[in-house]
Design a protein around this motif. Structure first.
Motif, PDB file in Angstrom:
ATOM      1  N   GLY A  13      63.788  53.096 126.871  1.00 59.19           N
ATOM      2  CA  GLY A  13      64.542  53.149 128.108  1.00 59.19           C
ATOM      3  C   GLY A  13      65.831  52.353 128.113  1.00 59.19           C
ATOM      4  O   GLY A  13      66.521  52.311 129.112  1.00 59.19           O
ATOM      5  N   LYS A  14      66.176  51.711 127.004  1.00 59.36           N
ATOM      6  CA  LYS A  14      67.420  50.959 126.937  1.00 59.36           C
ATOM      7  C   LYS A  14      68.560  51.924 126.633  1.00 59.36           C
ATOM      8  O   LYS A  14      68.404  52.868 125.878  1.00 59.36           O
ATOM      9  N   LEU A  15      69.714  51.637 127.197  1.00 56.86           N
ATOM     10  CA  LEU A  15      70.858  52.506 126.968  1.00 56.86           C
ATOM     11  C   LEU A  15      71.395  52.369 125.551  1.00 56.86           C
ATOM     12  O   LEU A  15      71.440  51.282 124.998  1.00 56.86           O
ATOM     13  N   MET A  16      71.792  53.508 124.969  1.00 54.74           N
ATOM     14  CA  MET A  16      72.489  53.493 123.686  1.00 54.74           C
ATOM     15  C   MET A  16      73.972  53.459 124.001  1.00 54.74           C
ATOM     16  O   MET A  16      74.448  54.236 124.817  1.00 54.74           O
ATOM     17  N   ASP A  17      74.684  52.586 123.341  1.00 51.07           N
ATOM     18  CA  ASP A  17      76.127  52.551 123.557  1.00 51.07           C
ATOM     19  C   ASP A  17      76.837  53.269 122.416  1.00 51.07           C
ATOM     20  O   ASP A  17      76.194  53.826 121.515  1.00 51.07           O
ATOM     21  N   ARG A  18      78.158  53.240 122.451  1.00 53.69           N
ATOM     22  CA  ARG A  18      78.939  53.975 121.446  1.00 53.69           C
ATOM     23  C   ARG A  18      78.698  53.421 120.035  1.00 53.69           C
ATOM     24  O   ARG A  18      78.762  54.165 119.058  1.00 53.69           O
ATOM     25  N   PHE A  19      78.396  52.126 119.911  1.00 51.27           N
ATOM     26  CA  PHE A  19      78.125  51.553 118.597  1.00 51.27           C
ATOM     27  C   PHE A  19      76.819  52.107 118.023  1.00 51.27           C
ATOM     28  O   PHE A  19      76.751  52.456 116.846  1.00 51.27           O
ATOM     29  N   ASP A  20      75.780  52.171 118.858  1.00 55.48           N
ATOM     30  CA  ASP A  20      74.504  52.750 118.403  1.00 55.48           C
ATOM     31  C   ASP A  20      74.710  54.189 117.943  1.00 55.48           C
ATOM     32  O   ASP A  20      74.211  54.593 116.889  1.00 55.48           O
ATOM     33  N   ARG A  21      75.422  54.958 118.741  1.00 55.76           N
ATOM     34  CA  ARG A  21      75.665  56.362 118.381  1.00 55.76           C
ATOM     35  C   ARG A  21      76.455  56.477 117.083  1.00 55.76           C
ATOM     36  O   ARG A  21      76.146  57.316 116.233  1.00 55.76           O
ATOM     37  N   HIS A  22      77.453  55.637 116.932  1.00 52.20           N
ATOM     38  CA  HIS A  22      78.262  55.662 115.709  1.00 52.20           C
ATOM     39  C   HIS A  22      77.400  55.298 114.503  1.00 52.20           C
ATOM     40  O   HIS A  22      77.477  55.952 113.445  1.00 52.20           O
ATOM     41  N   ILE A  23      76.592  54.269 114.633  1.00 52.71           N
ATOM     42  CA  ILE A  23      75.679  53.866 113.555  1.00 52.71           C
ATOM     43  C   ILE A  23      74.748  55.018 113.181  1.00 52.71           C
ATOM     44  O   ILE A  23      74.578  55.343 111.996  1.00 52.71           O
ATOM     45  N   LEU A  24      74.154  55.661 114.170  1.00 51.61           N
ATOM     46  CA  LEU A  24      73.235  56.774 113.894  1.00 51.61           C
ATOM     47  C   LEU A  24      73.949  57.932 113.204  1.00 51.61           C
ATOM     48  O   LEU A  24      73.410  58.527 112.265  1.00 51.61           O
ATOM     49  N   ASN A  25      75.152  58.259 113.655  1.00 55.92           N
ATOM     50  CA  ASN A  25      75.911  59.347 113.023  1.00 55.92           C
ATOM     51  C   ASN A  25      76.218  59.035 111.561  1.00 55.92           C
ATOM     52  O   ASN A  25      76.088  59.906 110.699  1.00 55.92           O
ATOM     53  N   ILE A  26      76.615  57.811 111.276  1.00 53.81           N
ATOM     54  CA  ILE A  26      76.922  57.440 109.895  1.00 53.81           C
ATOM     55  C   ILE A  26      75.656  57.450 109.043  1.00 53.81           C
ATOM     56  O   ILE A  26      75.637  58.000 107.935  1.00 53.81           O
ATOM     57  N   LEU A  27      74.578  56.846 109.543  1.00 50.89           N
ATOM     58  CA  LEU A  27      73.338  56.773 108.757  1.00 50.89           C
ATOM     59  C   LEU A  27      72.747  58.143 108.472  1.00 50.89           C
ATOM     60  O   LEU A  27      72.125  58.339 107.418  1.00 50.89           O
ATOM     61  N   GLN A  28      72.927  59.101 109.374  1.00 53.37           N
ATOM     62  CA  GLN A  28      72.426  60.455 109.105  1.00 53.37           C
ATOM     63  C   GLN A  28      73.103  61.061 107.886  1.00 53.37           C
ATOM     64  O   GLN A  28      72.480  61.799 107.127  1.00 53.37           O
ATOM     65  N   LYS A  29      74.372  60.764 107.712  1.00 53.06           N
ATOM     66  CA  LYS A  29      75.136  61.350 106.613  1.00 53.06           C
ATOM     67  C   LYS A  29      75.100  60.495 105.357  1.00 53.06           C
ATOM     68  O   LYS A  29      75.192  61.010 104.247  1.00 53.06           O
ATOM     69  N   GLU A  30      75.008  59.176 105.540  1.00 56.89           N
ATOM     70  CA  GLU A  30      75.101  58.246 104.418  1.00 56.89           C
ATOM     71  C   GLU A  30      74.004  57.190 104.522  1.00 56.89           C
ATOM     72  O   GLU A  30      74.287  56.023 104.797  1.00 56.89           O
ATOM     73  N   GLY A  31      72.778  57.587 104.305  1.00 60.85           N
ATOM     74  CA  GLY A  31      71.651  56.683 104.466  1.00 60.85           C
ATOM     75  C   GLY A  31      71.647  55.495 103.529  1.00 60.85           C
ATOM     76  O   GLY A  31      70.998  54.496 103.802  1.00 60.85           O
ATOM     77  N   ARG A  32      72.388  55.578 102.431  1.00 64.70           N
ATOM     78  CA  ARG A  32      72.411  54.478 101.461  1.00 64.70           C
ATOM     79  C   ARG A  32      73.602  53.540 101.660  1.00 64.70           C
ATOM     80  O   ARG A  32      73.825  52.648 100.851  1.00 64.70           O
ATOM     81  N   ILE A  33      74.350  53.718 102.719  1.00 61.45           N
ATOM     82  CA  ILE A  33      75.503  52.854 102.960  1.00 61.45           C
ATOM     83  C   ILE A  33      75.034  51.405 103.111  1.00 61.45           C
ATOM     84  O   ILE A  33      73.972  51.145 103.671  1.00 61.45           O
ATOM     85  N   THR A  34      75.803  50.475 102.575  1.00 57.93           N
ATOM     86  CA  THR A  34      75.427  49.077 102.709  1.00 57.93           C
ATOM     87  C   THR A  34      75.662  48.623 104.148  1.00 57.93           C
ATOM     88  O   THR A  34      76.488  49.196 104.875  1.00 57.93           O
ATOM     89  N   ASN A  35      74.956  47.609 104.552  1.00 59.96           N
ATOM     90  CA  ASN A  35      75.138  47.067 105.899  1.00 59.96           C
ATOM     91  C   ASN A  35      76.567  46.573 106.088  1.00 59.96           C
ATOM     92  O   ASN A  35      77.148  46.741 107.156  1.00 59.96           O
TER      93      ASN A  35
END
Length: 165
Positions: A13-35
């Motif tokens: 129930g917590k809101l996702m902000d633009r950073f969460d969405r950006h992180i999810l979009n990147i991780l979907q495409k590049e799961g091995r990206i370093t932190n």
């Protein structure tokens, strides 16, 4: 709502902000990206980025990471979809069928569907004769099957698992 927060909620129930969405979009495409690279791309510190990834994993938004493998190079070049109609639609038949399907390594996905059939399976095998063996030795031996309809894929036009976020 504070600045930078977009609509969308996590499982808790917590809101996702633009950073969460950006992180999810990147991780979907590049799961091995370093932190470190992920943090740089989203514009947050590595610590903040890592904490967000941990939180989204804990909340079930991120369910895992995996490698994409070329099916043909591991002898799974033939993709088939199979509609399965059951003899009866009772809880015990559903449970038996689903349990058996989950044990079949050729079956990549199994979905209960509405319509003329009860389930739609996505399976990968080496070639058509391997599918014929799979059909007779595995699928048709599953409990409660009345009939199947097979659709062999001639060409994969689009195949990805990216969700629009």
């Amino acid at each position: 709502m504070r600045s930078g927060v977009t609509s969308g909620e996590t499982r808790e129930g917590k809101l996702m902000d633009r950073f969460d969405r950006h992180i999810l979009n990147i991780l979907q495409k590049e799961g091995r990206i370093t932190n470190l690279d992920l943090a740089d791309r989203v514009g947050l510190s590595p610590t903040a980025t890592g904490e967000r990834v941990k939180r989204m994993t804990r909340e079930g938004l991120i369910t895992g990471f995996s490698a994409k493998i070329d099916p043909a190079k591991v002898s799974r070049g033939l993709l088939v979809f199979v509609e399965v109609a059951l003899e009866r639609t009772t809880a015990d038949i559903f449970d038996s069928f689903e349990s058996a399907v989950c044990r079949a390594p050729e079956v990549m996905e199994c979905h209960m569907i509405a319509g003329r059939s009860d389930y739609l399976l996505k399976a990968r095998v080496q070639h058509m004769s391997a599918y014929r063996r799979f059909l007779s030795e595995v699928l048709l031996s599953l409990p409660g099957i009345r009939e199947t309809h097979t659709y062999a894929v001639m060409q994969e036009v689009k195949s990805d698992n990216l969700l629009p976020i």
